[in-house]
Design a protein around this motif. Structure first.
Motif, PDB file in Angstrom:
ATOM      1  N   ARG A 121      14.247  14.480   3.814  1.00 26.17           N
ATOM      2  CA  ARG A 121      15.678  14.776   3.783  1.00 26.17           C
ATOM      3  C   ARG A 121      16.404  13.582   3.187  1.00 26.17           C
ATOM      4  NH1 ARG A 121      18.827  18.197   7.156  1.00 26.17           N
ATOM      5  NH2 ARG A 121      20.981  17.512   7.471  1.00 26.17           N
ATOM      6  N   LEU A 122      17.329  13.835   2.269  1.00 26.48           N
ATOM      7  CA  LEU A 122      18.107  12.742   1.693  1.00 26.48           C
ATOM      8  C   LEU A 122      19.554  13.162   1.519  1.00 26.48           C
ATOM      9  CD1 LEU A 122      17.553  12.417  -2.123  1.00 26.48           C
ATOM     10  CD2 LEU A 122      16.408  14.197  -0.856  1.00 26.48           C
ATOM     11  N   ASP A 123      20.442  12.208   1.765  1.00 25.39           N
ATOM     12  CA  ASP A 123      21.876  12.453   1.595  1.00 25.39           C
ATOM     13  C   ASP A 123      22.212  12.527   0.111  1.00 25.39           C
ATOM     14  OD1 ASP A 123      22.316  12.475   4.320  1.00 25.39           O
ATOM     15  OD2 ASP A 123      22.632  10.303   4.413  1.00 25.39           O
ATOM     16  N   ASN A 124      23.169  13.381  -0.206  1.00 28.89           N
ATOM     17  CA  ASN A 124      23.568  13.595  -1.600  1.00 28.89           C
ATOM     18  C   ASN A 124      25.091  13.755  -1.667  1.00 28.89           C
ATOM     19  OD1 ASN A 124      23.087  14.072  -4.401  1.00 28.89           O
ATOM     20  ND2 ASN A 124      23.199  16.269  -4.062  1.00 28.89           N
ATOM     21  N   PRO A 125      25.820  12.731  -1.189  1.00 32.93           N
ATOM     22  CA  PRO A 125      27.281  12.890  -1.056  1.00 32.93           C
ATOM     23  C   PRO A 125      28.008  13.091  -2.374  1.00 32.93           C
ATOM     24  CG  PRO A 125      26.643  10.599  -0.716  1.00 32.93           C
ATOM     25  CD  PRO A 125      25.379  11.381  -0.784  1.00 32.93           C
ATOM     26  N   GLN A 126      27.499  12.529  -3.459  1.00 32.81           N
ATOM     27  CA  GLN A 126      28.165  12.660  -4.753  1.00 32.81           C
ATOM     28  C   GLN A 126      27.600  13.810  -5.587  1.00 32.81           C
ATOM     29  OE1 GLN A 126      27.774   8.782  -6.542  1.00 32.81           O
ATOM     30  NE2 GLN A 126      29.358   7.869  -5.247  1.00 32.81           N
ATOM     31  N   ALA A 127      26.682  14.561  -5.008  1.00 28.95           N
ATOM     32  CA  ALA A 127      26.093  15.730  -5.675  1.00 28.95           C
ATOM     33  C   ALA A 127      25.482  15.376  -7.032  1.00 28.95           C
ATOM     34  CB  ALA A 127      27.148  16.820  -5.841  1.00 28.95           C
ATOM     35  N   ARG A 128      24.878  14.198  -7.134  1.00 32.68           N
ATOM     36  CA  ARG A 128      24.239  13.807  -8.383  1.00 32.68           C
ATOM     37  C   ARG A 128      22.881  14.475  -8.548  1.00 32.68           C
ATOM     38  NH1 ARG A 128      24.124   7.909  -9.903  1.00 32.68           N
ATOM     39  NH2 ARG A 128      24.253   8.893 -11.951  1.00 32.68           N
ATOM     40  N   LEU A 129      22.217  14.700  -7.439  1.00 30.26           N
ATOM     41  CA  LEU A 129      20.957  15.425  -7.471  1.00 30.26           C
ATOM     42  C   LEU A 129      21.228  16.903  -7.197  1.00 30.26           C
ATOM     43  CD1 LEU A 129      18.826  12.897  -5.415  1.00 30.26           C
ATOM     44  CD2 LEU A 129      18.752  13.228  -7.890  1.00 30.26           C
ATOM     45  N   ASP A 182       0.868  -1.177   0.000  1.00 22.73           N
ATOM     46  CA  ASP A 182       0.000   0.000   0.000  1.00 22.73           C
ATOM     47  C   ASP A 182       0.903   1.224   0.000  1.00 22.73           C
ATOM     48  OD1 ASP A 182      -2.063   1.731   0.142  1.00 22.73           O
ATOM     49  OD2 ASP A 182      -2.684   1.212   2.181  1.00 22.73           O
ATOM     50  N   GLU A 183       0.827   2.030  -1.023  1.00 25.33           N
ATOM     51  CA  GLU A 183       1.772   3.129  -1.174  1.00 25.33           C
ATOM     52  C   GLU A 183       1.073   4.407  -1.620  1.00 25.33           C
ATOM     53  OE1 GLU A 183       3.310   2.414  -5.733  1.00 25.33           O
ATOM     54  OE2 GLU A 183       4.382   1.409  -4.119  1.00 25.33           O
ATOM     55  N   ALA A 184       1.757   5.492  -1.411  1.00 26.03           N
ATOM     56  CA  ALA A 184       1.307   6.804  -1.888  1.00 26.03           C
ATOM     57  C   ALA A 184       2.390   7.356  -2.798  1.00 26.03           C
ATOM     58  CB  ALA A 184       1.066   7.751  -0.716  1.00 26.03           C
ATOM     59  N   VAL A 185       1.974   7.945  -3.904  1.00 27.95           N
ATOM     60  CA  VAL A 185       2.929   8.527  -4.844  1.00 27.95           C
ATOM     61  C   VAL A 185       2.627  10.017  -4.988  1.00 27.95           C
ATOM     62  CG1 VAL A 185       3.334   6.391  -6.101  1.00 27.95           C
ATOM     63  CG2 VAL A 185       1.470   7.880  -6.803  1.00 27.95           C
ATOM     64  N   ALA A 186       3.685  10.769  -5.226  1.00 30.57           N
ATOM     65  CA  ALA A 186       3.546  12.220  -5.369  1.00 30.57           C
ATOM     66  C   ALA A 186       4.720  12.733  -6.177  1.00 30.57           C
ATOM     67  CB  ALA A 186       3.494  12.891  -3.995  1.00 30.57           C
ATOM     68  N   VAL A 187       4.651  13.994  -6.515  1.00 31.80           N
ATOM     69  CA  VAL A 187       5.772  14.668  -7.166  1.00 31.80           C
ATOM     70  C   VAL A 187       6.191  15.827  -6.276  1.00 31.80           C
ATOM     71  CG1 VAL A 187       5.123  14.003  -9.500  1.00 31.80           C
ATOM     72  CG2 VAL A 187       4.202  16.104  -8.530  1.00 31.80           C
ATOM     73  N   GLY A 188       7.472  16.139  -6.299  1.00 30.80           N
ATOM     74  CA  GLY A 188       7.982  17.202  -5.437  1.00 30.80           C
ATOM     75  C   GLY A 188       9.153  17.916  -6.069  1.00 30.80           C
ATOM     76  N   THR A 189       9.759  18.787  -5.295  1.00 30.64           N
ATOM     77  CA  THR A 189      10.887  19.593  -5.747  1.00 30.64           C
ATOM     78  C   THR A 189      12.028  19.463  -4.751  1.00 30.64           C
ATOM     79  OG1 THR A 189       9.395  21.181  -6.794  1.00 30.64           O
ATOM     80  CG2 THR A 189      11.644  21.912  -6.362  1.00 30.64           C
ATOM     81  N   LEU A 191      11.212   7.024   2.250  1.00 33.17           N
ATOM     82  CA  LEU A 191      10.677   7.282   0.918  1.00 33.17           C
ATOM     83  C   LEU A 191      11.632   6.748  -0.135  1.00 33.17           C
ATOM     84  CD1 LEU A 191       9.929  11.101   1.334  1.00 33.17           C
ATOM     85  CD2 LEU A 191       8.352   9.247   1.787  1.00 33.17           C
ATOM     86  N   GLU A 192      11.069   6.483  -1.304  1.00 34.00           N
ATOM     87  CA  GLU A 192      11.880   6.170  -2.483  1.00 34.00           C
ATOM     88  C   GLU A 192      11.737   7.335  -3.455  1.00 34.00           C
ATOM     89  OE1 GLU A 192      10.863   3.236  -5.822  1.00 34.00           O
ATOM     90  OE2 GLU A 192      12.142   2.041  -4.493  1.00 34.00           O
ATOM     91  N   VAL A 193      12.859   7.890  -3.859  1.00 33.95           N
ATOM     92  CA  VAL A 193      12.859   9.102  -4.681  1.00 33.95           C
ATOM     93  C   VAL A 193      13.517   8.808  -6.021  1.00 33.95           C
ATOM     94  CG1 VAL A 193      13.574  11.520  -4.827  1.00 33.95           C
ATOM     95  CG2 VAL A 193      12.992  10.514  -2.607  1.00 33.95           C
ATOM     96  N   GLY A 194      12.896   9.270  -7.093  1.00 33.26           N
ATOM     97  CA  GLY A 194      13.463   9.157  -8.430  1.00 33.26           C
ATOM     98  C   GLY A 194      13.392  10.495  -9.143  1.00 33.26           C
ATOM     99  N   SER A 195      14.217  10.636 -10.163  1.00 35.45           N
ATOM    100  CA  SER A 195      14.236  11.876 -10.942  1.00 35.45           C
ATOM    101  C   SER A 195      14.309  11.537 -12.419  1.00 35.45           C
ATOM    102  CB  SER A 195      15.446  12.735 -10.544  1.00 35.45           C
ATOM    103  OG  SER A 195      15.578  13.842 -11.407  1.00 35.45           O
ATOM    104  N   ASP A 196      13.604  12.321 -13.239  1.00 34.41           N
ATOM    105  CA  ASP A 196      13.646  12.112 -14.679  1.00 34.41           C
ATOM    106  C   ASP A 196      15.044  12.364 -15.227  1.00 34.41           C
ATOM    107  OD1 ASP A 196      10.997  11.575 -14.520  1.00 34.41           O
ATOM    108  OD2 ASP A 196      10.309  13.488 -15.343  1.00 34.41           O
ATOM    109  N   ALA A 197      15.852  13.131 -14.504  1.00 38.79           N
ATOM    110  CA  ALA A 197      17.220  13.396 -14.955  1.00 38.79           C
ATOM    111  C   ALA A 197      18.124  12.189 -14.785  1.00 38.79           C
ATOM    112  CB  ALA A 197      17.808  14.585 -14.189  1.00 38.79           C
ATOM    113  N   LEU A 198      17.748  11.254 -13.896  1.00 37.96           N
ATOM    114  CA  LEU A 198      18.526  10.036 -13.660  1.00 37.96           C
ATOM    115  C   LEU A 198      17.587   8.836 -13.767  1.00 37.96           C
ATOM    116  CD1 LEU A 198      20.566  11.324 -10.580  1.00 37.96           C
ATOM    117  CD2 LEU A 198      21.408  11.075 -12.921  1.00 37.96           C
ATOM    118  N   PRO A 199      17.151   8.487 -14.976  1.00 39.80           N
ATOM    119  CA  PRO A 199      16.160   7.412 -15.141  1.00 39.80           C
ATOM    120  C   PRO A 199      16.671   6.076 -14.622  1.00 39.80           C
ATOM    121  CG  PRO A 199      17.137   8.046 -17.255  1.00 39.80           C
ATOM    122  CD  PRO A 199      17.599   9.048 -16.263  1.00 39.80           C
TER     123      PRO A 199
END
Length: 354
Positions: free
Chosen positions: A252-260, A53-60, A217-225
């Protein structure tokens, strides 16, 4: 034979052919199919799959810390001490404005302080020997305090001519050059801390009782398919938007390699409940229905049975069956539009069910 006779003969021939075709078609249509002719169908098995059972959304995505450096006073740019797009440490000097006047004012204030200090010490000595009154001593002390304040003021004015990094981050594209005159509040350069990112998104108010800080949460981006990143809910806004009836959430998510990067569009998937075994059928097994009840044809003993079912979640071309079918049963996925309840069927092949 004249031309008119030829045309009449041709027309008679066309009419004869048309009549023959009409009679043949009528004869075939009037011939009923065999009563027990099996209708060819395709089927799929009702099976169990994991369907959380999940909820999906879009964010910034937003920077953990973000600031645009602006001078507090007007002045001319004396030096730029950073390279665009490079990391800097907290306290590093980024921009210096021409501070010749402020340095002179500081020197003047320090000279006044030295004089006030000497006068106070001399007055203290005279007061100890009772050569001056207490009011003269207090006046000397007051002048000393004023001189110290003048030094502090001149020093503060001097420090405002230097802009430093308020936190560790990456500097952006500068908007100024050496020698440029800038006004108070002009944008010079942005500084972004992207080692950690914030993710702002919204969910319907109906899900509020099931939300809590710390949820993953699981986060995805169209820039990194195809790539997924883990995040955690950090804050839930206590205010519900009266227009959209949605609650704002910050993760909040870690971004150590600055990919996002801040400003990116993000797709969010929040698992509310793990459901490892859910009975499902392919979407194409559902019969068109104008009401709230859904129907499928179940194959039992070579015949089709029309069954009412209650459905739940739809996902990836599969439909959850809440009640009405059991795992292992076969449902028709192709050819059901020709079926009626109790009709004989012949299974052409079993589908995998998605």
């Amino acid at each position: 034979m004249n031309r008119k006779s030829i045309m009449l003969a041709a027309l008679a021939g066309i009419l004869a052919l048309a009549g023959t075709a009409w009679y043949s078609q009528r004869t075939r249509a009037a011939t009923p199919p065999p009563a027990d002719a099996a209708i060819v169908v395709e089927t799929a098995e009702v099976r169990r799959v994991a369907m959380p059972d999940e909820a999906v959304a879009v964010g910034t995505l937003r920077a953990n810390e973000s600031v645009v450096l602006r001078p507090e006073v007007a002045g001319r740019v004396k030096s730029i001490l950073f390279r665009e797009g490079t990391p800097v440490k907290r306290g590093a000097v980024l921009v210096e404005l021409d501070d010749a006047l402020q340095r002179a004012e500081l020197q003047q204030a320090r000279a006044g302080l030295d004089l006030a200090q000497a006068n106070f010490q001399r007055t203290e000595g005279l007061f100890a020997r009772r050569f001056v009154s207490s009011s003269a001593r207090d006046e000397a002390a007051s002048r000393l305090q004023a001189a110290r304040a003048a030094v502090a003021l001149a020093d503060a004015r001097l420090r405002r001519m230097t802009l430093t990094a308020p936190f560790d981050g990456i500097v952006g594209i500068r908007q100024i050059s050496v020698g440029a005159f800038v006004k108070e509040g002009d944008a010079l350069v942005n500084l972004e801390d992207i080692s950690v990112l914030k993710l702002d998104f919204r969910l319907p108010e109906a899900l509020l009782p099931r939300l809590r800080t710390g949820q993953v949460l699981e986060v995805g981006s169209d820039a990194l398919p195809g790539e997924r990143f883990a995040a955690q809910i950090e804050a839930i806004d206590p205010l519900i938007d009266a227009q959209t009836r949605a609650v704002s959430i910050r993760a909040r998510l870690d971004n150590p390699q600055a990919r996002l990067r801040p400003g990116m569009f993000a797709r969010v998937r929040l698992i509310l409940e793990e459901r490892p075994e859910v009975a499902v059928v392919p979407e194409e097994a559902l019969l068109p229905s104008s009401g709230g009840t859904q129907y499928v044809f179940r194959v039992v003993g070579g015949r089709a049975e029309r069954v009412a079912i209650r459905i739940g979640t739809r996902r990836d071309a599969l439909v959850e069956v809440v009640e009405g079918l059991a795992p292992g049963e076969q449902v028709v996925t192709a050819g059901q539009m020709k079926l009626r309840d109790g009709a004989a069927v012949r299974v052409l092949g079993a589908a995998a069910g998605g």
